[in-house]
Scaffold this motif. Structure first.
Motif, mmCIF file in Angstrom:
data_model
loop_
_atom_site.group_PDB
_atom_site.id
_atom_site.type_symbol
_atom_site.label_atom_id
_atom_site.label_comp_id
_atom_site.label_asym_id
_atom_site.label_seq_id
_atom_site.Cartn_x
_atom_site.Cartn_y
_atom_site.Cartn_z
ATOM 1 N N MET A 128 0.873 -1.053 -0.147
ATOM 2 C CA MET A 128 -0.065 0.220 -0.249
ATOM 3 C C MET A 128 0.852 1.399 0.139
ATOM 4 S SD MET A 128 -2.951 1.425 0.137
ATOM 5 C CE MET A 128 -4.319 0.769 0.691
ATOM 6 N N THR A 129 2.076 1.220 0.639
ATOM 7 C CA THR A 129 2.833 2.366 0.886
ATOM 8 C C THR A 129 3.356 2.360 -0.388
ATOM 9 O OG1 THR A 129 3.450 1.580 3.199
ATOM 10 C CG2 THR A 129 4.618 3.498 2.020
ATOM 11 N N LYS A 130 4.088 1.780 -1.225
ATOM 12 C CA LYS A 130 4.594 1.829 -2.466
ATOM 13 C C LYS A 130 3.522 2.045 -3.646
ATOM 14 C CE LYS A 130 7.805 -2.128 -1.727
ATOM 15 N NZ LYS A 130 8.315 -3.442 -2.289
ATOM 16 N N ALA A 131 2.247 1.709 -3.625
ATOM 17 C CA ALA A 131 1.402 2.072 -4.567
ATOM 18 C C ALA A 131 0.738 3.656 -4.169
ATOM 19 C CB ALA A 131 0.158 1.264 -4.456
ATOM 20 N N SER A 132 0.908 4.011 -3.026
ATOM 21 C CA SER A 132 0.616 5.388 -2.625
ATOM 22 C C SER A 132 1.378 6.412 -3.200
ATOM 23 C CB SER A 132 0.161 5.527 -1.110
ATOM 24 O OG SER A 132 -0.896 4.502 -0.945
ATOM 25 N N TYR A 133 3.005 5.930 -3.191
ATOM 26 C CA TYR A 133 3.905 6.679 -3.398
ATOM 27 C C TYR A 133 3.711 6.882 -5.049
ATOM 28 C CZ TYR A 133 8.611 8.526 -4.480
ATOM 29 O OH TYR A 133 9.684 9.169 -4.936
ATOM 30 N N SER A 134 3.505 6.025 -5.580
ATOM 31 C CA SER A 134 3.449 6.064 -7.294
ATOM 32 C C SER A 134 2.134 7.169 -7.424
ATOM 33 C CB SER A 134 3.096 4.798 -7.941
ATOM 34 O OG SER A 134 4.540 4.157 -7.630
ATOM 35 N N ASP A 135 1.148 6.835 -6.799
ATOM 36 C CA ASP A 135 -0.254 7.403 -7.122
ATOM 37 C C ASP A 135 0.032 8.864 -6.856
ATOM 38 O OD1 ASP A 135 -3.033 7.525 -7.707
ATOM 39 O OD2 ASP A 135 -3.048 8.244 -5.640
ATOM 40 N N ALA A 136 0.633 9.283 -5.794
ATOM 41 C CA ALA A 136 1.077 10.612 -5.153
ATOM 42 C C ALA A 136 1.733 11.324 -6.381
ATOM 43 C CB ALA A 136 1.647 10.727 -4.018
ATOM 44 N N ILE A 137 2.718 10.770 -6.935
ATOM 45 C CA ILE A 137 3.788 11.324 -7.767
ATOM 46 C C ILE A 137 2.833 11.505 -9.304
ATOM 47 C CG2 ILE A 137 5.448 10.432 -9.303
ATOM 48 C CD1 ILE A 137 6.813 11.444 -6.805
ATOM 49 N N GLN A 138 2.019 10.549 -9.645
ATOM 50 C CA GLN A 138 1.258 10.688 -10.767
ATOM 51 C C GLN A 138 0.480 12.101 -10.944
ATOM 52 O OE1 GLN A 138 2.027 8.762 -13.233
ATOM 53 N NE2 GLN A 138 0.779 10.295 -14.490
ATOM 54 N N VAL A 139 -0.164 12.179 -9.523
ATOM 55 C CA VAL A 139 -1.051 13.388 -9.344
ATOM 56 C C VAL A 139 -0.154 14.624 -9.547
ATOM 57 C CG1 VAL A 139 -2.357 14.866 -7.790
ATOM 58 C CG2 VAL A 139 -2.858 12.394 -7.645
ATOM 59 N N SER A 140 1.057 14.708 -9.284
ATOM 60 C CA SER A 140 1.907 15.790 -9.429
ATOM 61 C C SER A 140 2.313 15.947 -10.580
ATOM 62 C CB SER A 140 3.327 15.773 -8.255
ATOM 63 O OG SER A 140 2.811 15.812 -7.199
ATOM 64 N N LEU A 141 2.648 14.616 -11.476
ATOM 65 C CA LEU A 141 3.058 14.907 -12.594
ATOM 66 C C LEU A 141 1.923 15.419 -13.722
ATOM 67 C CD1 LEU A 141 5.232 11.725 -13.058
ATOM 68 C CD2 LEU A 141 5.991 14.055 -12.926
ATOM 69 N N ASP A 142 0.773 14.920 -13.414
ATOM 70 C CA ASP A 142 -0.491 15.372 -14.194
ATOM 71 C C ASP A 142 -0.604 16.825 -14.217
ATOM 72 O OD1 ASP A 142 -0.728 12.883 -15.153
ATOM 73 O OD2 ASP A 142 -2.323 12.405 -13.543
ATOM 74 N N SER A 143 -0.409 17.516 -13.049
ATOM 75 C CA SER A 143 -0.555 18.877 -12.917
ATOM 76 C C SER A 143 0.681 19.692 -13.787
ATOM 77 C CB SER A 143 -0.326 19.414 -11.260
ATOM 78 O OG SER A 143 1.151 19.126 -10.978
ATOM 79 N N LEU A 144 1.827 19.176 -13.753
ATOM 80 C CA LEU A 144 2.709 19.699 -14.747
ATOM 81 C C LEU A 144 2.354 19.596 -16.037
ATOM 82 C CD1 LEU A 144 5.925 18.337 -12.823
ATOM 83 C CD2 LEU A 144 5.408 20.652 -12.953
ATOM 84 N N ALA A 145 1.883 18.547 -16.539
ATOM 85 C CA ALA A 145 1.360 18.175 -18.069
ATOM 86 C C ALA A 145 0.420 19.015 -18.485
ATOM 87 C CB ALA A 145 0.975 16.752 -18.045
ATOM 88 N N ASP A 146 -0.393 19.876 -17.782
ATOM 89 C CA ASP A 146 -1.150 20.855 -18.094
ATOM 90 C C ASP A 146 -0.620 22.092 -18.776
ATOM 91 O OD1 ASP A 146 -3.219 19.454 -16.887
ATOM 92 O OD2 ASP A 146 -3.244 20.588 -14.994
ATOM 93 N N VAL A 147 0.916 22.321 -18.578
ATOM 94 C CA VAL A 147 1.452 23.371 -19.157
ATOM 95 C C VAL A 147 2.904 22.958 -19.853
ATOM 96 C CG1 VAL A 147 0.604 25.017 -17.658
ATOM 97 C CG2 VAL A 147 2.531 23.985 -17.061
ATOM 98 N N LEU A 148 3.094 21.564 -19.545
ATOM 99 C CA LEU A 148 4.324 20.960 -20.276
ATOM 100 C C LEU A 148 4.390 19.960 -21.518
ATOM 101 C CD1 LEU A 148 6.736 21.431 -17.342
ATOM 102 C CD2 LEU A 148 6.367 23.154 -19.017
ATOM 103 N N ASP A 149 3.077 19.532 -21.340
ATOM 104 C CA ASP A 149 2.883 18.239 -22.444
ATOM 105 C C ASP A 149 2.614 18.834 -23.761
ATOM 106 O OD1 ASP A 149 2.316 16.289 -23.753
ATOM 107 O OD2 ASP A 149 0.634 15.354 -22.573
#
Length: 593
Positions: free
Chosen positions: A90-111
Motif C-alpha cells: 500500500m505504501t509503494k502504490a500510494s507513492y506512485s499514485d501521489a507522484i502521478q497526481v503531481s506529474l499530471d499537474s505539470l502536464a497541463d502546461v508542459l505536455d
C-alpha cells in the motif's frame, strides 16, 4: 462403577452450547460480510477434562473420558504476514499514485503533445523571421510588430508555465500541511490516525483485561493501520507492557511476571495478559541504514501519551509565487515526527524525534546527512518539492527541475536575441535589448519574469539594421533559431553569442522545450507503468487477505449446516442419555420389591 449420573448430560449440554455459539458467530459473519474492514470470527475450543482424574476409589478397569468442550474465546481469522505485505505494498502504490497526481499537474502546461505551447511559439517566431528576411520587410514596422507579438506570446507562455508550476508546488505543500486546503492535509490525517490508534490501544486492552475481546474495535484499528500505511511505511508488532516484561532480579535471575509458580517457585503455568500493539515508522537514515521510529507504543503512558505527532516544517516563506519561486533553492521542506519524551523511559524508545526529507537524488552517494522514507504519499510530495532541482529522485524530476529548465530556456533565448540586436545597433552596450525581466533589468531573466522591453513597445528600440546588409540582424536571429546551444565555433553567430551561457544540451530553443516535454512524458509513462504494477500486486494481496479474513457466503453456509448437524447430534445424545437413565432408574434394582 458407573459414571456420574449427569456427567453425560454435561457433555451434551456443552456440545449444544458450542454448536449454538458457532451458529451465532456464523450469523454475525454473514450479517457483516459487506461491512468494510470486518474480519471473519471463529470460536476457539478445547477439550474439557479433569486436571487429575485419578482416584483411589476408582476401579483399575475404569477409563477416563472427557466431559465435553470448553469455549475458550472468540477470535479473528487474520494472517499477520499478509497484513504486513499488504501495508508495505500500500505504501509503494500510494507513492506512485501521489507522484502521478503531481506529474499530471505539470502536464497541463508542459505536455507539448496535447497543447500548442512553447515549442509552437518558437516555431512561430522562426516562421516570422523567415518571412522578414526577404526585401525590406526587416525594417517594415508592420513585420517588426508581428515579430514583437510572436515574442510577446512566447513570454506570456513562459510566464504562465512558471506561475502554474509555482501554484502546483503551493498546492502540493498545502496537501501536506492542510493550510488553505478545503480538506485535512496529510499532517492532520496522520495525527488523527495516530491519536485514534493510541486511544483504541488503551480501550481494547482495558476491555480484554475485563474479558471482552473487542473484536469490532480491533477491526477499526486495522482499518486505521491500513490507511496509515498509505502515508508512511510502517511495521506493526505486539508486545507485553513494561509491567509484564521479563526482568532480571537482584540475584541475576530472569523473572517473567506472567509465570505462575507454586510455593517452591516452580513454574506450573502461565497467566493470561493481553498484548499491546506498537506502530513504528521505517525510514532510511543519512548513512543508508534502515531505522525505526516509534509512533504508537501500545497503551504505555496512558491515553494521550502513547502516540506521536507529525508536523511539516518549511524553511521557505510560503506562499510560493512565480516571482519568488526558486530563489531559495536548497532550502528544505521536511516532515518532523515527535514522540512524547515522557514515554522515553521505555527502553524500546531510542529516539523522540526524527526529520524526514526528500529522498536521495540519483546523483548522490548519500543523502547529505538527511533521513528519508522508502515510499508513501508523504515521501512522494517531499520528493516533488525537492528544492535543488539538479537531480532525479527515484527516476522522477520535481517541480523545481522543470522550473529551472524553463528558466534556462528563457534566459538563453533572451540573452541571444539581445546580443544579436545590440550587434545590429552598433555593438555591445548599445542598449537595444528586446527582452528583459519586467523591471528594467536584462541580466536576471527567468521564465517567470521574461517580458518584452518596454522601450521596444514604445518605439525607442528597433530591430538593428547595421552590418553588411540592412537585414543582417534578421538573418542572424533566424540563424539563432536554428542553432544548437552552446553554440559551436563554426556557427555564423558564434562571434556574437559564443561567450553567453546557454546550457541547452546541444539543442535548439524549440528542441530544448520538446526535450523538457519528453522528459515529463517519460517520467509520467514510467511512473504510470510502475503504479499499474504496484496496484496489481496490491489487489492480489487484497484478494489473499479476503480469502483468509473475509466472509465467504459459500463457506459460511456450509459451516452453518455442519454446526446445525452437530447441534442435532448433541441433542440426540441427550435424548439417548435420558433413555439410558430412565432404564437405570425404572427397569433395574427389582430385587426386594
Amino acid at each position: 462403577m458407573l459414571r456420574a449420573t449427569f456427567a453425560g448430560f454435561s457433555t451434551a449440554i456443552s456440545a449444544m452450547q458450542a454448536s449454538q455459539k458457532r451458529l451465532d458467530i456464523t450469523g454475525q459473519n454473514l450479517s457483516n460480510m459487506n461491512t468494510v474492514g470486518y474480519t471473519r470470527q471463529t470460536l476457539e475450543t478445547s477439550s474439557l477434562n479433569y486436571t487429575n482424574p485419578v482416584s483411589k476409589y476408582m476401579s483399575a478397569n475404569d477409563l477416563t473420558v472427557g466431559f465435553g468442550v470448553s469455549m475458550d474465546r472468540i477470535s479473528q481469522v487474520r494472517d499477520p504476514y499478509l497484513d504486513a505485505q499488504y501495508r508495505t505494498q500500500m505504501t509503494k502504490a500510494s507513492y506512485s499514485d501521489a507522484i502521478q497526481v503531481s506529474l499530471d499537474s505539470l502536464a497541463d502546461v508542459l505536455d507539448e503533445s496535447t497543447i500548442n505551447g512553447i515549442s509552437k511559439a518558437f516555431n512561430d517566431i522562426q516562421a516570422t523571421l523567415v518571412n522578414m528576411q526577404d526585401g525590406s520587410k526587416g525594417v517594415d514596422p508592420v513585420y517588426e510588430s508581428e515579430l514583437r507579438s510572436r515574442m510577446q506570446a512566447l513570454t506570456n507562455l513562459l510566464n504562465e508555465a512558471a506561475e502554474h508550476i509555482a501554484r502546483a508546488e503551493q498546492s502540493e505543500f498545502e496537501r501536506l500541511d492542510g493550510t488553505g486546503y478545503s480538506e485535512n492535509g496529510a499532517e492532520q490525517e496522520v495525527n488523527d490516525i495516530l491519536r485514534q490508534i493510541g486511544d483504541l490501544n488503551v480501550q481494547i486492552k482495558r476491555n480484554q483485561i475485563l474479558g471482552q475481546p473487542s473484536l469490532e474495535l480491533m477491526d477499526e484499528r486495522n482499518l486505521l493501520l491500513d490507511t496509515l500505511s498509505s502515508y508512511i511505511p510502517i511495521e506493526v508488532s505486539y508486545f507485553k507492557d513494561s509491567e509484564h516484561q521479563p526482568y532480571t532480579d537482584a540475584n541475576g535471575n530472569l523473572v517473567d511476571p506472567l509465570d505462575e509458580r507454586d510455593h517452591n517457585g516452580t513454574v506450573i503455568g502461565r497467566k493470561e495478559w493481553p498484548d499491546d500493539l506498537k506502530v513504528e515508522m521505517v525510514y532510511t537514515d543519512a548513512n543508508g541504514d534502515v531505522k525505526r521510529f516509534t509512533l504508537v507504543n501500545g497503551s504505555e503512558g496512558g491515553r494521550g501519551n502513547n502516540y506521536g505527532e507529525l508536523e511539516f516544517t518549511n524553511n521557505n516563506t510560503f506562499p510560493i509565487t512565480a516571482d519568488n519561486y526558486g530563489k531559495n533553492a536548497g532550502s528544505d521542506i521536511f516532515a518532523h515526527f515527535t514522540f512524547p519524551s515522557s514515554n522515553a523511559t521505555d527502553p524500546s524508545i531510542t529516539a523522540t524525534s526524527v526529520d524526514i526529507y526528500a529522498g536521495k537524488r540519483d546523483d548522490q552517494i548519500n543523502n547529505g546527512g538527511k533521513s528519508y522514507l522508502s515510499s508513501g504519499s508523504i515521501q512522494a510530495s517531499l520528493d516533488m518539492l525537492e528544492r535543488t532541482g539538479d537531480g532525479t529522485i527515484n527516476g522522477k524530476h520535481g517541480y523545481e527541475y522543470y522550473n529551472n529548465q524553463l528558466d534556462t530556456l528563457a534566459k538563453s533565448f533572451a540573452d541571444v536575441m539581445n546580443a544579436i540586436n545590440n550587434q545590429g545597433n552598433g555593438g555591445p552596450g548599445s542598449n537595444a535589448e528586446l527582452l528583459g525581466d519586467g523591471n528594467g533589468g536584462f541580466t536576471n531573466i527567468t521564465a517567470a519574469n521574461i517580458s518584452i522591453n518596454p522601450q521596444w513597445v514604445s518605439g525607442d528600440v528597433h530591430i538593428g539594421t547595421q552590418g553588411e546588409s540592412f537585414n543582417e540582424t534578421i538573418l542572424n536571429m533566424l540563424e539563432a533559431m536554428k542553432t544548437t546551444y552552446p553554440v559551436s565555433g563554426s556557427s555564423s553567430i558564434a562571434g556574437i553569442v559564443g561567450s553567453l551561457s546557454t546550457p541547452l544540451g546541444n539543442k535548439t530553443f524549440s528542441n530544448f522545450m520538446s526535450h523538457v516535454s519528453t522528459t515529463l512524458a517519460n517520467d509520467s509513462l514510467n511512473n504510470t507503468t510502475e503504479m499499474k504494477n504496484q496496484v496489481t500486486v496490491l489487489n492480489g494481496l487484497q484478494n489473499s487477505r479476503d480469502a483468509v479474513s473475509g466472509v465467504s457466503l459459500d463457506e459460511e453456509g456450509s459451516n452453518m449446516m455442519v454446526y446445525l448437524s452437530a447441534y442435532n447430534a448433541a441433542a440426540r445424545l441427550m435424548t439417548a442419555l435420558d433413555e439410558a437413565l430412565n432404564t437405570l432408574i425404572n427397569n433395574t434394582g427389582l430385587v426386594g420389591r
